[in-house]
Design an enzyme around this catalytic site. Structure first.
Site, PDB file in Angstrom:
ATOM      1  N   ASP A 125       0.874  -1.173   0.000  1.00  6.94           N
ATOM      2  CA  ASP A 125       0.000   0.000   0.000  1.00  6.94           C
ATOM      3  C   ASP A 125       0.912   1.225   0.000  1.00  6.94           C
ATOM      4  O   ASP A 125       2.141   1.088  -0.023  1.00  6.94           O
ATOM      5  CB  ASP A 125      -0.951  -0.006   1.212  1.00  6.94           C
ATOM      6  CG  ASP A 125      -2.281   0.665   0.888  1.00  6.94           C
ATOM      7  OD1 ASP A 125      -2.247   1.833   0.468  1.00  6.94           O
ATOM      8  OD2 ASP A 125      -3.336   0.030   1.053  1.00  6.94           O
ATOM      9  N   HIS A 172      -2.660   3.348  -4.572  1.00 10.13           N
ATOM     10  CA  HIS A 172      -2.121   2.809  -3.317  1.00 10.13           C
ATOM     11  C   HIS A 172      -0.709   2.257  -3.522  1.00 10.13           C
ATOM     12  O   HIS A 172      -0.363   1.201  -3.008  1.00 10.13           O
ATOM     13  CB  HIS A 172      -3.051   1.724  -2.749  1.00 10.13           C
ATOM     14  CG  HIS A 172      -4.304   2.288  -2.141  1.00 10.13           C
ATOM     15  ND1 HIS A 172      -4.339   2.887  -0.908  1.00 10.13           N
ATOM     16  CD2 HIS A 172      -5.574   2.346  -2.612  1.00 10.13           C
ATOM     17  CE1 HIS A 172      -5.577   3.296  -0.638  1.00 10.13           C
ATOM     18  NE2 HIS A 172      -6.345   2.986  -1.663  1.00 10.13           N
ATOM     19  N   GLU A 205      -9.838   3.050  -4.949  1.00 11.36           N
ATOM     20  CA  GLU A 205      -9.469   4.425  -4.612  1.00 11.36           C
ATOM     21  C   GLU A 205      -8.301   4.944  -5.457  1.00 11.36           C
ATOM     22  O   GLU A 205      -7.230   5.248  -4.929  1.00 11.36           O
ATOM     23  CB  GLU A 205      -9.097   4.507  -3.124  1.00 11.36           C
ATOM     24  CG  GLU A 205     -10.252   4.109  -2.218  1.00 11.36           C
ATOM     25  CD  GLU A 205      -9.888   4.097  -0.748  1.00 11.36           C
ATOM     26  OE1 GLU A 205     -10.745   4.472   0.068  1.00 11.36           O
ATOM     27  OE2 GLU A 205      -8.750   3.703  -0.399  1.00 11.36           O
TER      28      GLU A 205
HETATM   29  C1  ACM Z   1     -10.844  -0.197   0.753  1.00 10.10           C
HETATM   30  O1  ACM Z   1     -11.294  -0.169   1.893  1.00 10.10           O
HETATM   31  N1  ACM Z   1     -10.286   0.880   0.218  1.00 10.10           N
HETATM   32  C2  ACM Z   1     -10.872  -1.392  -0.054  1.00 10.10           C
END
Ligand code: ACM
Length: 515
Positions: free
Chosen positions: A178, A250, A313
Protein backbone atom coordinates in the site's frame (compact mmCIF):
# COMPACT_ATOMS: atom_id res chain seq x y z
CA UNK A 1 -30.52 -34.20 27.37
CA UNK A 2 -27.64 -31.75 27.04
CA UNK A 3 -28.54 -28.11 26.94
CA UNK A 4 -27.73 -26.90 23.42
CA UNK A 5 -25.85 -23.91 24.87
CA UNK A 6 -23.44 -26.18 26.71
CA UNK A 7 -22.59 -27.54 23.27
CA UNK A 8 -21.02 -24.23 22.39
CA UNK A 9 -19.70 -24.87 18.90
CA UNK A 10 -19.04 -21.76 16.80
CA UNK A 11 -19.80 -21.52 13.95
CA UNK A 12 -23.02 -23.43 14.68
CA UNK A 13 -23.07 -26.75 12.83
CA UNK A 14 -25.63 -27.24 10.06
CA UNK A 15 -27.34 -29.97 12.11
CA UNK A 16 -26.78 -30.82 15.74
CA UNK A 17 -28.59 -33.19 18.09
CA UNK A 18 -27.56 -33.43 21.74
CA UNK A 19 -27.52 -36.95 23.23
CA UNK A 20 -27.31 -38.43 26.73
CA UNK A 21 -24.01 -38.77 28.54
CA UNK A 22 -20.40 -37.88 27.94
CA UNK A 23 -17.41 -39.48 26.25
CA UNK A 24 -14.29 -39.50 28.40
CA UNK A 25 -10.79 -39.45 26.94
CA UNK A 26 -8.45 -41.56 29.04
CA UNK A 27 -5.20 -43.52 29.09
CA UNK A 28 -6.77 -46.37 27.12
CA UNK A 29 -8.41 -44.22 24.43
CA UNK A 30 -7.10 -45.08 20.98
CA UNK A 31 -7.90 -43.89 17.48
CA UNK A 32 -8.61 -46.13 14.50
CA UNK A 33 -7.92 -44.40 11.20
CA UNK A 34 -9.36 -46.21 8.18
CA UNK A 35 -8.12 -43.83 5.44
CA UNK A 36 -4.34 -43.31 5.29
CA UNK A 37 -4.91 -40.18 3.17
CA UNK A 38 -6.13 -38.43 6.33
CA UNK A 39 -3.05 -39.34 8.34
CA UNK A 40 -1.28 -35.93 8.18
CA UNK A 41 -4.33 -34.16 9.66
CA UNK A 42 -4.85 -36.82 12.31
CA UNK A 43 -1.18 -36.72 13.29
CA UNK A 44 -1.14 -32.95 13.69
CA UNK A 45 -4.45 -32.67 15.49
CA UNK A 46 -3.76 -35.58 17.84
CA UNK A 47 -0.37 -34.06 18.59
CA UNK A 48 -2.15 -30.87 19.62
CA UNK A 49 -4.54 -32.83 21.85
CA UNK A 50 -1.63 -34.68 23.46
CA UNK A 51 0.06 -31.39 24.38
CA UNK A 52 -2.64 -30.39 26.86
CA UNK A 53 -4.32 -33.69 27.78
CA UNK A 54 -1.08 -35.58 28.26
CA UNK A 55 -2.88 -38.64 26.89
CA UNK A 56 -1.14 -40.95 24.47
CA UNK A 57 -4.10 -41.31 22.06
CA UNK A 58 -2.34 -43.85 19.80
CA UNK A 59 -3.42 -43.91 16.15
CA UNK A 60 -3.70 -47.32 14.47
CA UNK A 61 -4.84 -48.45 11.06
CA UNK A 62 -5.83 -52.01 11.99
CA UNK A 63 -6.92 -52.30 15.62
CA UNK A 64 -10.52 -51.42 16.46
CA UNK A 65 -10.64 -48.46 18.83
CA UNK A 66 -13.03 -46.12 20.67
CA UNK A 67 -12.50 -43.31 18.20
CA UNK A 68 -12.96 -44.18 14.54
CA UNK A 69 -12.01 -41.79 11.74
CA UNK A 70 -13.11 -42.46 8.17
CA UNK A 71 -13.59 -40.59 4.94
CA UNK A 72 -16.94 -40.38 3.18
CA UNK A 73 -17.08 -38.91 -0.32
CA UNK A 74 -20.87 -38.58 -0.15
CA UNK A 75 -20.58 -35.66 2.32
CA UNK A 76 -20.44 -32.14 0.74
CA UNK A 77 -16.94 -30.56 0.42
CA UNK A 78 -15.41 -29.51 3.77
CA UNK A 79 -18.29 -31.30 5.50
CA UNK A 80 -18.08 -33.89 8.26
CA UNK A 81 -20.23 -36.00 10.54
CA UNK A 82 -19.41 -36.42 14.18
CA UNK A 83 -21.11 -38.92 16.47
CA UNK A 84 -20.06 -38.73 20.09
CA UNK A 85 -21.58 -41.43 22.32
CA UNK A 86 -20.73 -42.39 25.90
CA UNK A 87 -18.51 -45.24 24.67
CA UNK A 88 -17.38 -44.29 21.19
CA UNK A 89 -16.69 -41.44 18.80
CA UNK A 90 -17.10 -41.67 15.04
CA UNK A 91 -15.77 -39.01 12.68
CA UNK A 92 -16.50 -39.08 8.96
CA UNK A 93 -15.01 -36.46 6.72
CA UNK A 94 -15.51 -35.45 3.10
CA UNK A 95 -11.86 -34.46 2.77
CA UNK A 96 -8.80 -33.48 4.81
CA UNK A 97 -10.10 -29.94 5.49
CA UNK A 98 -13.34 -31.44 6.75
CA UNK A 99 -11.50 -33.64 9.22
CA UNK A 100 -9.57 -30.60 10.43
CA UNK A 101 -12.93 -28.88 11.04
CA UNK A 102 -14.27 -31.93 12.89
CA UNK A 103 -11.27 -31.68 15.19
CA UNK A 104 -11.92 -27.96 15.75
CA UNK A 105 -15.48 -28.82 16.80
CA UNK A 106 -14.15 -31.46 19.20
CA UNK A 107 -11.70 -28.95 20.68
CA UNK A 108 -14.58 -26.57 21.36
CA UNK A 109 -16.53 -29.40 23.05
CA UNK A 110 -13.61 -30.19 25.34
CA UNK A 111 -12.80 -28.04 28.40
CA UNK A 112 -10.99 -24.78 27.48
CA UNK A 113 -7.80 -26.06 29.10
CA UNK A 114 -7.40 -28.02 25.85
CA UNK A 115 -5.83 -24.82 24.52
CA UNK A 116 -3.00 -24.97 27.09
CA UNK A 117 0.43 -25.74 25.73
CA UNK A 118 1.41 -27.80 28.75
CA UNK A 119 -0.12 -30.93 30.24
CA UNK A 120 -3.13 -30.38 32.50
CA UNK A 121 -3.63 -33.51 34.57
CA UNK A 122 -6.27 -31.82 36.76
CA UNK A 123 -8.89 -31.68 34.00
CA UNK A 124 -11.78 -34.04 33.20
CA UNK A 125 -11.13 -34.61 29.49
CA UNK A 126 -14.68 -35.38 28.49
CA UNK A 127 -17.09 -34.05 25.92
CA UNK A 128 -20.88 -34.12 25.68
CA UNK A 129 -22.55 -36.83 23.59
CA UNK A 130 -23.84 -35.29 20.40
CA UNK A 131 -24.60 -36.00 16.77
CA UNK A 132 -23.46 -33.45 14.20
CA UNK A 133 -23.78 -33.25 10.42
CA UNK A 134 -21.96 -30.17 9.23
CA UNK A 135 -20.78 -28.38 6.11
CA UNK A 136 -20.20 -24.73 5.23
CA UNK A 137 -22.70 -22.40 3.60
CA UNK A 138 -20.02 -20.52 1.62
CA UNK A 139 -16.82 -21.75 -0.01
CA UNK A 140 -14.98 -18.45 0.63
CA UNK A 141 -14.75 -17.54 4.32
CA UNK A 142 -12.16 -14.85 4.76
CA UNK A 143 -10.34 -12.35 6.92
CA UNK A 144 -7.97 -9.67 5.65
CA UNK A 145 -5.03 -8.20 7.55
CA UNK A 146 -3.41 -4.94 6.40
CA UNK A 147 0.30 -5.26 7.17
CA UNK A 148 1.22 -2.15 5.17
CA UNK A 149 -0.17 0.62 7.37
CA UNK A 150 1.38 -1.17 10.32
CA UNK A 151 3.77 -4.05 9.99
CA UNK A 152 3.08 -7.28 11.88
CA UNK A 153 5.82 -9.86 12.44
CA UNK A 154 5.54 -13.41 11.11
CA UNK A 155 4.67 -14.88 14.51
CA UNK A 156 1.63 -12.61 14.81
CA UNK A 157 0.53 -13.37 11.24
CA UNK A 158 0.71 -17.08 12.10
CA UNK A 159 -1.28 -16.55 15.28
CA UNK A 160 -3.91 -14.60 13.32
CA UNK A 161 -4.19 -17.50 10.85
CA UNK A 162 -4.31 -20.10 13.61
CA UNK A 163 -7.11 -18.26 15.41
CA UNK A 164 -9.23 -17.84 12.30
CA UNK A 165 -8.80 -21.48 11.33
CA UNK A 166 -10.31 -22.51 14.67
CA UNK A 167 -13.54 -20.84 13.52
CA UNK A 168 -13.36 -22.59 10.14
CA UNK A 169 -12.30 -19.56 8.07
CA UNK A 170 -10.40 -20.74 5.00
CA UNK A 171 -9.08 -17.61 3.21
CA UNK A 172 -6.45 -15.22 4.59
CA UNK A 173 -6.19 -12.10 2.42
CA UNK A 174 -2.75 -10.62 3.06
CA UNK A 175 -2.73 -6.91 2.18
CA UNK A 176 1.00 -6.78 1.45
CA UNK A 177 1.46 -3.47 -0.33
CA UNK A 178 0.00 0.00 0.00
CA UNK A 179 1.11 3.63 0.05
CA UNK A 180 2.49 3.34 3.56
CA UNK A 181 4.76 0.33 3.17
CA UNK A 182 5.80 -2.43 0.75
CA UNK A 183 6.09 -5.69 2.71
CA UNK A 184 7.18 -8.48 0.36
CA UNK A 185 10.76 -9.16 -0.70
CA UNK A 186 11.18 -9.12 -4.49
CA UNK A 187 14.87 -9.90 -5.12
CA UNK A 188 15.06 -8.26 -8.58
CA UNK A 189 13.79 -4.98 -7.09
CA UNK A 190 15.67 -4.61 -3.79
CA UNK A 191 14.67 -0.97 -3.27
CA UNK A 192 11.04 -2.06 -2.75
CA UNK A 193 12.05 -3.28 0.69
CA UNK A 194 15.18 -1.13 1.24
CA UNK A 195 13.18 2.06 0.65
CA UNK A 196 9.52 1.15 0.24
CA UNK A 197 9.23 -0.81 3.48
CA UNK A 198 10.12 2.15 5.71
CA UNK A 199 8.62 5.49 6.64
CA UNK A 200 10.12 8.21 8.78
CA UNK A 201 7.23 8.41 11.23
CA UNK A 202 3.48 7.94 11.60
CA UNK A 203 0.77 10.49 12.13
CA UNK A 204 -0.78 10.67 15.59
CA UNK A 205 -4.55 10.52 16.15
CA UNK A 206 -7.36 10.15 13.65
CA UNK A 207 -7.99 13.67 12.42
CA UNK A 208 -6.96 13.67 8.76
CA UNK A 209 -7.26 17.47 8.61
CA UNK A 210 -4.40 18.14 11.01
CA UNK A 211 -1.00 16.50 11.15
CA UNK A 212 1.34 15.68 14.00
CA UNK A 213 3.96 12.98 13.56
CA UNK A 214 5.18 10.62 16.28
CA UNK A 215 8.83 10.96 15.20
CA UNK A 216 9.27 7.15 15.29
CA UNK A 217 10.48 5.39 12.12
CA UNK A 218 8.24 2.43 11.21
CA UNK A 219 8.60 -0.46 8.81
CA UNK A 220 9.50 -4.04 8.09
CA UNK A 221 8.97 -6.67 5.43
CA UNK A 222 8.73 -10.43 4.91
CA UNK A 223 11.54 -12.31 3.22
CA UNK A 224 10.50 -14.94 0.70
CA UNK A 225 11.52 -17.63 3.22
CA UNK A 226 9.29 -16.06 5.85
CA UNK A 227 6.40 -15.99 3.39
CA UNK A 228 6.94 -19.69 2.63
CA UNK A 229 6.90 -20.36 6.38
CA UNK A 230 3.54 -18.59 6.71
CA UNK A 231 2.15 -20.46 3.69
CA UNK A 232 3.15 -23.85 5.13
CA UNK A 233 1.63 -22.95 8.46
CA UNK A 234 -1.61 -21.79 6.81
CA UNK A 235 -1.81 -24.86 4.58
CA UNK A 236 -1.70 -27.11 7.66
CA UNK A 237 -4.82 -25.27 8.83
CA UNK A 238 -6.52 -25.40 5.42
CA UNK A 239 -6.23 -21.65 5.00
CA UNK A 240 -5.42 -20.41 1.50
CA UNK A 241 -3.37 -17.22 1.58
CA UNK A 242 -4.38 -14.67 -1.05
CA UNK A 243 -1.72 -12.02 -1.61
CA UNK A 244 -2.70 -8.47 -2.55
CA UNK A 245 -0.39 -6.31 -4.65
CA UNK A 246 -2.10 -2.93 -5.06
CA UNK A 247 -2.25 -1.20 -8.44
CA UNK A 248 -2.55 1.29 -10.07
CA UNK A 249 -3.14 3.38 -6.94
CA UNK A 250 -2.12 2.81 -3.32
CA UNK A 251 1.38 2.50 -4.73
CA UNK A 252 3.37 5.37 -3.23
CA UNK A 253 5.76 3.08 -1.31
CA UNK A 254 6.69 1.31 -4.56
CA UNK A 255 7.09 4.65 -6.35
CA UNK A 256 9.33 5.94 -3.57
CA UNK A 257 11.58 2.99 -4.43
CA UNK A 258 11.22 3.19 -8.24
CA UNK A 259 10.00 6.66 -9.30
CA UNK A 260 10.41 5.72 -12.97
CA UNK A 261 7.10 3.79 -12.82
CA UNK A 262 5.16 6.89 -11.73
CA UNK A 263 3.49 9.69 -13.65
CA UNK A 264 5.94 12.38 -12.54
CA UNK A 265 9.62 12.44 -11.76
CA UNK A 266 9.21 12.81 -8.03
CA UNK A 267 10.55 12.99 -5.48
CA UNK A 268 8.29 10.41 -3.84
CA UNK A 269 8.35 9.53 -0.16
CA UNK A 270 6.63 6.76 1.76
CA UNK A 271 3.81 8.82 3.29
CA UNK A 272 3.44 9.24 7.03
CA UNK A 273 -0.16 10.51 7.08
CA UNK A 274 -3.33 8.57 6.30
CA UNK A 275 -5.83 9.18 3.53
CA UNK A 276 -6.01 8.48 -0.21
CA UNK A 277 -2.82 9.45 -2.06
CA UNK A 278 -2.66 10.92 -5.55
CA UNK A 279 0.51 9.14 -6.75
CA UNK A 280 -0.27 6.23 -9.08
CA UNK A 281 1.55 4.01 -11.58
CA UNK A 282 1.93 5.37 -15.10
CA UNK A 283 0.56 2.90 -17.72
CA UNK A 284 3.93 2.58 -19.49
CA UNK A 285 5.49 -0.60 -20.87
CA UNK A 286 8.19 -0.24 -18.19
CA UNK A 287 5.50 -0.26 -15.47
CA UNK A 288 3.86 -3.37 -16.89
CA UNK A 289 7.26 -5.04 -17.09
CA UNK A 290 7.82 -4.25 -13.42
CA UNK A 291 4.35 -5.39 -12.31
CA UNK A 292 4.65 -8.62 -14.29
CA UNK A 293 8.03 -9.32 -12.69
CA UNK A 294 6.54 -8.74 -9.24
CA UNK A 295 3.49 -10.89 -10.01
CA UNK A 296 5.72 -13.65 -11.38
CA UNK A 297 7.54 -13.81 -8.03
CA UNK A 298 4.21 -13.65 -6.21
CA UNK A 299 2.83 -16.56 -8.26
CA UNK A 300 5.96 -18.60 -7.62
CA UNK A 301 5.52 -18.13 -3.90
CA UNK A 302 1.75 -18.31 -3.46
CA UNK A 303 -0.18 -21.38 -4.67
CA UNK A 304 -3.49 -19.48 -4.39
CA UNK A 305 -5.52 -19.52 -7.59
CA UNK A 306 -6.62 -15.98 -6.72
CA UNK A 307 -4.24 -13.04 -6.83
CA UNK A 308 -5.68 -9.75 -5.54
CA UNK A 309 -4.56 -6.64 -7.43
CA UNK A 310 -6.36 -4.00 -5.37
CA UNK A 311 -7.52 -1.23 -7.76
CA UNK A 312 -9.53 0.67 -5.13
CA UNK A 313 -9.47 4.42 -4.61
CA UNK A 314 -7.46 5.51 -7.66
CA UNK A 315 -7.45 9.30 -8.16
CA UNK A 316 -7.02 9.76 -11.92
CA UNK A 317 -5.67 13.35 -11.93
CA UNK A 318 -2.11 12.29 -12.69
CA UNK A 319 -3.31 10.30 -15.72
CA UNK A 320 -5.23 13.39 -16.89
CA UNK A 321 -2.02 15.43 -16.76
CA UNK A 322 0.33 12.78 -18.16
CA UNK A 323 1.12 12.67 -21.88
CA UNK A 324 1.90 8.95 -21.91
CA UNK A 325 -1.40 8.10 -20.20
CA UNK A 326 -3.24 10.29 -22.72
CA UNK A 327 -1.40 8.58 -25.59
CA UNK A 328 -2.57 5.17 -24.33
CA UNK A 329 -6.15 6.47 -24.12
CA UNK A 330 -5.94 7.70 -27.74
CA UNK A 331 -4.09 4.63 -29.04
CA UNK A 332 -6.52 2.17 -27.45
CA UNK A 333 -9.63 4.18 -28.31
CA UNK A 334 -10.60 4.58 -24.64
CA UNK A 335 -13.26 7.09 -23.62
CA UNK A 336 -11.61 8.41 -20.46
CA UNK A 337 -9.37 7.63 -17.47
CA UNK A 338 -11.92 5.20 -16.00
CA UNK A 339 -11.62 3.14 -19.17
CA UNK A 340 -7.84 3.45 -18.90
CA UNK A 341 -8.00 1.87 -15.46
CA UNK A 342 -10.21 -0.86 -16.88
CA UNK A 343 -7.72 -1.42 -19.74
CA UNK A 344 -4.88 -1.54 -17.16
CA UNK A 345 -6.69 -4.19 -15.10
CA UNK A 346 -7.68 -6.24 -18.16
CA UNK A 347 -4.05 -6.33 -19.21
CA UNK A 348 -2.96 -7.55 -15.79
CA UNK A 349 -5.80 -10.06 -15.78
CA UNK A 350 -4.67 -11.46 -19.15
CA UNK A 351 -1.20 -11.94 -17.64
CA UNK A 352 -2.55 -13.70 -14.54
CA UNK A 353 -4.95 -15.88 -16.56
CA UNK A 354 -2.12 -16.88 -18.94
CA UNK A 355 -0.34 -18.15 -15.82
CA UNK A 356 -3.36 -20.11 -14.64
CA UNK A 357 -4.42 -17.63 -11.97
CA UNK A 358 -7.54 -15.56 -11.38
CA UNK A 359 -7.81 -11.88 -10.54
CA UNK A 360 -9.66 -10.34 -7.62
CA UNK A 361 -10.11 -6.58 -7.43
CA UNK A 362 -12.01 -4.17 -5.20
CA UNK A 363 -15.37 -3.04 -6.58
CA UNK A 364 -13.87 0.00 -8.35
CA UNK A 365 -12.84 -2.44 -11.10
CA UNK A 366 -16.47 -2.19 -12.28
CA UNK A 367 -15.87 1.43 -13.32
CA UNK A 368 -14.98 1.60 -16.99
CA UNK A 369 -15.99 -2.05 -17.47
CA UNK A 370 -15.09 -5.31 -15.70
CA UNK A 371 -12.20 -7.46 -16.86
CA UNK A 372 -13.71 -10.61 -18.42
CA UNK A 373 -12.92 -13.15 -15.68
CA UNK A 374 -12.50 -10.90 -12.65
CA UNK A 375 -13.89 -11.66 -9.21
CA UNK A 376 -15.12 -8.58 -7.37
CA UNK A 377 -14.59 -7.80 -3.71
CA UNK A 378 -17.49 -5.51 -2.86
CA UNK A 379 -16.42 -3.15 -0.06
CA UNK A 380 -18.11 0.22 -0.42
CA UNK A 381 -21.50 -1.42 -0.01
CA UNK A 382 -23.29 -4.34 -1.63
CA UNK A 383 -24.16 -2.50 -4.87
CA UNK A 384 -20.90 -3.29 -6.67
CA UNK A 385 -21.33 -6.94 -5.73
CA UNK A 386 -24.92 -6.99 -6.95
CA UNK A 387 -23.93 -5.46 -10.28
CA UNK A 388 -21.01 -7.86 -10.72
CA UNK A 389 -23.15 -10.91 -9.87
CA UNK A 390 -25.74 -9.74 -12.42
CA UNK A 391 -22.96 -9.57 -14.99
CA UNK A 392 -22.09 -13.19 -14.15
CA UNK A 393 -18.94 -12.47 -12.12
CA UNK A 394 -18.07 -14.09 -8.82
CA UNK A 395 -18.28 -11.82 -5.78
CA UNK A 396 -16.88 -11.73 -2.27
CA UNK A 397 -18.93 -9.48 -0.01
CA UNK A 398 -16.97 -7.33 2.41
CA UNK A 399 -19.16 -4.23 2.87
CA UNK A 400 -17.60 -1.58 5.09
CA UNK A 401 -20.76 -0.98 7.14
CA UNK A 402 -20.81 -4.59 8.42
CA UNK A 403 -17.40 -6.20 8.29
CA UNK A 404 -14.76 -3.46 8.51
CA UNK A 405 -13.14 -4.49 11.76
CA UNK A 406 -11.08 -1.27 11.88
CA UNK A 407 -14.27 0.65 12.71
CA UNK A 408 -15.18 1.30 16.33
CA UNK A 409 -17.22 -1.46 17.96
CA UNK A 410 -18.91 0.76 20.54
CA UNK A 411 -19.11 4.38 21.68
CA UNK A 412 -15.87 6.04 20.43
CA UNK A 413 -15.58 7.87 23.77
CA UNK A 414 -14.90 4.60 25.56
CA UNK A 415 -13.04 2.69 22.84
CA UNK A 416 -9.39 2.74 21.78
CA UNK A 417 -8.49 4.85 18.75
CA UNK A 418 -10.09 3.90 15.45
CA UNK A 419 -10.88 5.64 12.17
CA UNK A 420 -13.38 8.43 11.91
CA UNK A 421 -15.09 6.80 8.98
CA UNK A 422 -18.56 5.35 9.24
CA UNK A 423 -20.61 4.20 12.21
CA UNK A 424 -19.44 1.90 14.99
CA UNK A 425 -19.91 -1.76 14.04
CA UNK A 426 -20.96 -3.65 17.16
CA UNK A 427 -21.07 -7.43 17.36
CA UNK A 428 -24.78 -7.75 16.53
CA UNK A 429 -24.31 -5.73 13.34
CA UNK A 430 -21.66 -8.18 12.15
CA UNK A 431 -23.86 -11.11 13.16
CA UNK A 432 -26.84 -9.59 11.30
CA UNK A 433 -24.89 -9.27 8.06
CA UNK A 434 -26.41 -11.28 5.20
CA UNK A 435 -24.01 -11.75 2.27
CA UNK A 436 -26.72 -12.60 -0.28
CA UNK A 437 -28.73 -9.49 -1.18
CA UNK A 438 -32.47 -10.13 -1.45
CA UNK A 439 -32.69 -8.53 -4.88
CA UNK A 440 -30.59 -11.23 -6.57
CA UNK A 441 -32.22 -14.15 -8.34
CA UNK A 442 -31.21 -17.61 -7.18
CA UNK A 443 -29.00 -17.95 -10.23
CA UNK A 444 -27.27 -14.60 -9.62
CA UNK A 445 -26.89 -15.43 -5.94
CA UNK A 446 -24.71 -18.43 -6.90
CA UNK A 447 -22.03 -15.86 -7.77
CA UNK A 448 -21.78 -14.70 -4.14
CA UNK A 449 -19.04 -17.12 -3.18
CA UNK A 450 -18.60 -15.79 0.33
CA UNK A 451 -17.65 -12.91 2.57
CA UNK A 452 -14.70 -11.48 4.41
CA UNK A 453 -13.90 -9.26 7.39
CA UNK A 454 -11.19 -6.62 6.87
CA UNK A 455 -8.70 -5.45 9.46
CA UNK A 456 -7.23 -2.20 8.11
CA UNK A 457 -4.48 -0.98 10.40
CA UNK A 458 -4.03 2.78 10.04
CA UNK A 459 -5.02 3.17 13.69
CA UNK A 460 -3.99 -0.29 14.88
CA UNK A 461 -0.32 -0.34 15.74
CA UNK A 462 -0.07 -3.22 18.22
CA UNK A 463 -0.96 -6.90 18.08
CA UNK A 464 -3.10 -6.52 21.20
CA UNK A 465 -5.16 -3.82 19.49
CA UNK A 466 -5.40 -5.91 16.29
CA UNK A 467 -6.88 -8.78 18.32
CA UNK A 468 -9.17 -6.42 20.17
CA UNK A 469 -10.61 -5.12 16.90
CA UNK A 470 -10.87 -8.57 15.29
CA UNK A 471 -12.32 -10.55 18.20
CA UNK A 472 -15.03 -11.40 18.87
CA UNK A 473 -16.32 -9.78 15.66
CA UNK A 474 -14.53 -12.40 13.55
CA UNK A 475 -16.29 -15.09 15.59
CA UNK A 476 -19.66 -13.57 14.67
CA UNK A 477 -18.68 -13.46 11.01
CA UNK A 478 -17.60 -17.11 11.10
CA UNK A 479 -21.20 -18.07 11.76
CA UNK A 480 -22.48 -15.80 8.96
CA UNK A 481 -20.27 -17.54 6.41
CA UNK A 482 -20.52 -21.11 7.71
CA UNK A 483 -23.91 -21.77 9.33
CA UNK A 484 -27.26 -22.15 7.56
CA UNK A 485 -29.07 -18.81 7.47
CA UNK A 486 -32.20 -20.33 9.00
CA UNK A 487 -30.36 -21.42 12.17
CA UNK A 488 -28.90 -17.99 12.94
CA UNK A 489 -30.01 -16.32 16.17
CA UNK A 490 -27.98 -13.60 17.89
CA UNK A 491 -29.36 -14.69 21.25
CA UNK A 492 -28.24 -18.28 20.80
CA UNK A 493 -24.92 -17.13 19.38
CA UNK A 494 -24.33 -14.82 22.35
CA UNK A 495 -24.89 -17.66 24.83
CA UNK A 496 -22.54 -19.97 22.94
CA UNK A 497 -20.01 -17.14 22.61
CA UNK A 498 -20.00 -16.56 26.38
CA UNK A 499 -18.94 -20.18 26.83
CA UNK A 500 -16.55 -20.10 23.90
CA UNK A 501 -14.69 -17.06 25.25
CA UNK A 502 -13.07 -19.35 27.81
CA UNK A 503 -11.15 -20.87 24.89
CA UNK A 504 -10.01 -17.41 23.72
CA UNK A 505 -9.02 -16.65 27.34
CA UNK A 506 -6.93 -19.82 27.45
CA UNK A 507 -5.27 -18.74 24.21
CA UNK A 508 -4.54 -15.30 25.65
CA UNK A 509 -6.54 -13.47 22.97
CA UNK A 510 -7.12 -9.80 23.77
CA UNK A 511 -10.74 -9.77 22.57
CA UNK A 512 -13.16 -6.95 23.32
CA UNK A 513 -15.44 -7.74 26.26
CA UNK A 514 -19.12 -8.33 25.50
CA UNK A 515 -21.54 -5.47 26.23
C1 ACM B 1 -10.84 -0.20 0.75
O1 ACM B 1 -11.29 -0.17 1.89
N1 ACM B 1 -10.29 0.88 0.22
C2 ACM B 1 -10.87 -1.39 -0.05
Amino acid sequence: MQDLETIAIIPAPAEIRPLQGRFRLGPSTAIHLTDPGLEPVVDREVQRLRASTGLELPVTSNEPADIVIASDASIPPEGYRLEVGPDAVRMQAADAAALFYAFQSIRQLLPPEVECEHIRSDVDWSLPAVEIADHPRFAYRGLMLDVSRHFYEVDFVKRFIDLMSRYKFNRFHWHLTDDHGWRIEIPAYPRLTEVGAWRSETMVGNNLKTYAGDGIPHGGFYTQDEIREVLDYAAQRFVTVIPEIEMPGHSTAALAAYPEFGCHSGPYEVPTGWGIKSDIYCPSEATFGFLEDVLTDVMQLFPSEYIHIGADEVPKDQWRDNSLAQEVIAREGLADEDELQSWFIRRIEAFLNANGRRLIGWDEILEGGLAPNATVMSWRDMIGGIEAARQGHDVIMTPKDYVYFDYFQGDPASEPLAGRFGHPIPLDTVYGFEPIPGELTEREAQHIIGAQGNVWTEFISTREHAEYMSYPRAVALSEVVWSPKATRSFEGFSRRLSANLAHLDALGVNYRALD
